[in-house]
Scaffold this active site. Structure first.
Site, mmCIF file in Angstrom:
data_model
loop_
_atom_site.group_PDB
_atom_site.id
_atom_site.type_symbol
_atom_site.label_atom_id
_atom_site.label_comp_id
_atom_site.label_asym_id
_atom_site.label_seq_id
_atom_site.Cartn_x
_atom_site.Cartn_y
_atom_site.Cartn_z
ATOM 1 N N LYS A 39 7.603 92.942 -38.206
ATOM 2 C CA LYS A 39 8.465 93.533 -37.190
ATOM 3 C C LYS A 39 8.412 92.615 -35.977
ATOM 4 C CE LYS A 39 10.720 97.523 -36.509
ATOM 5 N NZ LYS A 39 11.459 98.361 -37.442
ATOM 6 N N GLY A 65 18.002 113.315 -31.598
ATOM 7 C CA GLY A 65 18.499 111.932 -31.588
ATOM 8 C C GLY A 65 19.752 111.813 -32.427
ATOM 9 N N GLY A 87 21.852 109.177 -32.716
ATOM 10 C CA GLY A 87 22.260 107.776 -32.690
ATOM 11 C C GLY A 87 22.832 107.366 -34.034
ATOM 12 N N VAL A 140 21.572 106.653 -36.869
ATOM 13 C CA VAL A 140 21.072 107.365 -38.054
ATOM 14 C C VAL A 140 21.230 108.874 -37.907
ATOM 15 C CG1 VAL A 140 19.083 107.767 -39.541
ATOM 16 C CG2 VAL A 140 19.408 105.522 -38.514
ATOM 17 N N TYR A 187 23.114 110.803 -36.122
ATOM 18 C CA TYR A 187 24.462 111.376 -36.167
ATOM 19 C C TYR A 187 24.959 111.448 -37.616
ATOM 20 C CZ TYR A 187 28.776 113.076 -34.250
ATOM 21 O OH TYR A 187 29.834 113.903 -33.929
HETATM 22 P P1 NAI Z 1 19.764 104.645 -32.012
HETATM 23 O O1 NAI Z 1 19.276 103.902 -30.824
HETATM 24 O O2 NAI Z 1 21.137 104.400 -32.522
HETATM 25 O O3 NAI Z 1 19.643 106.235 -31.751
HETATM 26 C C1 NAI Z 1 18.573 106.834 -31.127
HETATM 27 C C2 NAI Z 1 19.145 108.059 -30.412
HETATM 28 O O4 NAI Z 1 18.057 108.815 -29.891
HETATM 29 C C3 NAI Z 1 20.040 107.701 -29.231
HETATM 30 O O5 NAI Z 1 21.238 108.439 -29.287
HETATM 31 C C4 NAI Z 1 19.193 108.088 -28.014
HETATM 32 O O6 NAI Z 1 19.973 108.504 -26.904
HETATM 33 C C5 NAI Z 1 18.379 109.218 -28.573
HETATM 34 N N1 NAI Z 1 17.131 109.496 -27.869
HETATM 35 C C6 NAI Z 1 16.232 108.620 -27.335
HETATM 36 N N2 NAI Z 1 15.199 109.287 -26.791
HETATM 37 C C7 NAI Z 1 15.452 110.606 -26.984
HETATM 38 C C8 NAI Z 1 14.762 111.796 -26.652
HETATM 39 N N3 NAI Z 1 13.603 111.767 -25.997
HETATM 40 N N4 NAI Z 1 15.310 112.972 -27.019
HETATM 41 C C9 NAI Z 1 16.488 113.017 -27.678
HETATM 42 N N5 NAI Z 1 17.186 111.924 -28.023
HETATM 43 C C10 NAI Z 1 16.675 110.740 -27.668
HETATM 44 O O7 NAI Z 1 18.664 104.392 -33.131
HETATM 45 P P2 NAI Z 1 18.801 104.603 -34.692
HETATM 46 O O8 NAI Z 1 19.146 103.326 -35.332
HETATM 47 O O9 NAI Z 1 19.620 105.820 -34.969
HETATM 48 O O10 NAI Z 1 17.287 104.901 -35.082
HETATM 49 C C11 NAI Z 1 16.694 106.164 -34.838
HETATM 50 C C12 NAI Z 1 15.245 106.131 -35.281
HETATM 51 O O11 NAI Z 1 15.199 105.838 -36.672
HETATM 52 C C13 NAI Z 1 14.390 105.065 -34.596
HETATM 53 O O12 NAI Z 1 13.078 105.566 -34.443
HETATM 54 C C14 NAI Z 1 14.391 103.919 -35.580
HETATM 55 O O13 NAI Z 1 13.240 103.119 -35.472
HETATM 56 C C15 NAI Z 1 14.394 104.685 -36.894
HETATM 57 N N6 NAI Z 1 14.947 103.920 -38.005
HETATM 58 C C16 NAI Z 1 16.217 103.424 -37.943
HETATM 59 C C17 NAI Z 1 16.736 102.707 -39.019
HETATM 60 C C18 NAI Z 1 18.143 102.212 -39.025
HETATM 61 O O14 NAI Z 1 18.630 101.827 -40.103
HETATM 62 N N7 NAI Z 1 18.844 102.232 -37.912
HETATM 63 C C19 NAI Z 1 15.910 102.427 -40.208
HETATM 64 C C20 NAI Z 1 14.607 103.063 -40.186
HETATM 65 C C21 NAI Z 1 14.148 103.745 -39.102
#
Ligand code: NAI
Length: 376
Positions: free
Chosen positions: A87, A190, A192, A194, A196
């Protein structure tokens, strides 16, 4: 550019787990401060995303990258990938500090590591950033899809699908109902890339959505798309009566204090490192009668997709089948069976699921076991 690489000695960190190599990458001219952490490469080159994040201190970043890279080793092992765990992090606020030059310096640093670590997107980085990094190195995946590599592209939809299939499989098993998600109260933290996507699938399955996000735009989108969705603050969501909790924001959401607040039966979400320290929270959830689906097992869809693109790009397909969108989808579906297997072993042996998953993964990567998966 003057990119400088320095090996870090982090043996004194609690999260140090005999990591193979941890390297600081710096470039004064572009304000780059980054760290690449290679946990283990028994199964193949270390792969894992690059997180661009405003860590408050260097130590906070080191701790995060040590934990995240270790998680990637376990994740790839249980996802039947011929990959090791790595990472990287870049210190800074992705919205304010990220520049093209900085990403190019990072790419130059990766090139100097000679392929021991391969990057992709993570929180704070995206496909466009990977394209910028690729101007300096080929050790980068998660690039936009191209005629050369139709398997590349944003891995998040595959992560959403993997989380959803694990969650649906667990719910169907636990409630002994083929449509168990219908009417279940599912709390998604969250919304985001994933989260959504998982919410959309839950909505299509007839679940009752209760969601939280610090981004008001994401909440407004959910309100517009999902009938009867309830929007809460994150703290409120933690204490709300739910059937299934789906953490898809940042890690560390469960410590012994927050676990005491939870009122849910199942926990299954994408966020990496959901358990603040690991073993203690795994045990507390288990003793509290909650079924926790280990994060690195259920969120492996993204790394599976990135691995397929990598094998395609490098002509290193380790499987007996062709790399196609169809075999990729079936591979992501295998997360359901892996999750259920862990749940069943946990139940039969009266052992928390995180312990079970760790042991299964360690048996694979410590012994260098080749991927073993049947895809028809
Ligand atoms: P993202 O950045 O697109 O979405 C994260 C969402 O969480 C954002 O909408 C943000 O506003 C929200 N958020 C942040 N802090 C918050 C809180 N305290 N309370 C409520 N909402 C909050 O990230 P993504 O890509 O959706 O990833 C989400 C999680 O999944 C992360 O922990 C990431 O490491 C993990 N992950 C993602 C992968 C991927 O393919 N994108 C793969 C494996 C794990």
């Amino acid at each position: 550019m003057a990119v400088k690489l320095t090996d870090l000695k982090l043996q004194d960190f609690q999260d140090f787990d005999n990591h193979e190599r941890v390297v600081l990458i710096e470039d004064d001219t572009t304000n780059l401060t980054a760290v690449v952490s290679i946990h283990n490469n028994n199964l193949g080159p270390a792969m894992g995303g690059c997180r661009f994040y405003p860590y408050k201190t260097r130590e906070e970043g080191y701790k995060d990258v040590l934990r995240l890279s270790r998680g990637m080793t376990y994740k790839s092992a249980l996802a039947n990938l011929a990959l090791g765990g790595g990472k990287s992090i870049i210190f800074g606020d992705a919205r304010a500090d990220k520049t093209r030059d900085m990403l190019q310096s990072f790419g130059e640093g990766l090139e100097k590591l000679g392929g021991a670590y391969i990057t992709a997107e993570d929180v704070g980085t995206n496909e466009a950033d990977m394209l910028t990094i690729s101007s300096q190195t080929s050790y980068v995946m998660g690039l936009p899809p191209s005629a050369d590599n139709p398997l590349s592209g944003n891995p998040s939809p595959h992560t959403s699908q993997g989380v959803f299939t694990a969650l649906e499989g667990l719910a169907n098993e636990i409630y002994d109902d083929a449509n168990a998600l219908r009417g279940k109260r599912c709390g998604v933290m969250g919304l985001g890339a994933v989260g959504y996507g998982v919410a959309q699938k839950l909505n299509a399955a007839g679940a009752q959505l209760i969601v939280a996000d610090i981004n008001t735009e994401a909440c407004a989108r959910a309100e517009a798309e999902f009938a009867d969705v309830k929007i809460l603050g994150s703290d409120e969501l933690l204490k709300t009566e739910l059937d299934i909790f789906v953490p898809c924001a940042m890690g560390g959401v469960f410590d012994l204090d927050t676990i005491a607040l939870l009122k849910t039966e199942i926990i299954c979400g994408a966020a990496n490192n959901q358990l603040a320290t690991g073993r203690a929270e795994d045990r507390a959830l288990y003793d509290g009668g909650m079924i926790y689906a280990p994060d690195y097992v259920v969120n492996a869809g993204g790394i599976i997709a990135v691995a397929y693109a990598y094998y395609h790009a490098t002509d290193t397909n380790p499987y007996a089948w062709d790399l196609t969108p169809e075999t990729l989808a079936k591979h992501v579906e295998s997360i359901r069976a892996t999750t259920l297997n862990i749940f069943n072993i946990s139940r039969e042996n009266n052992t928390p699921p995180g312990f079970v998953a760790d042991e299964l993964a360690e048996n694979i990567f410590r012994n260098g076991v080749k991927p073993d998966l049947k895809i028809a």
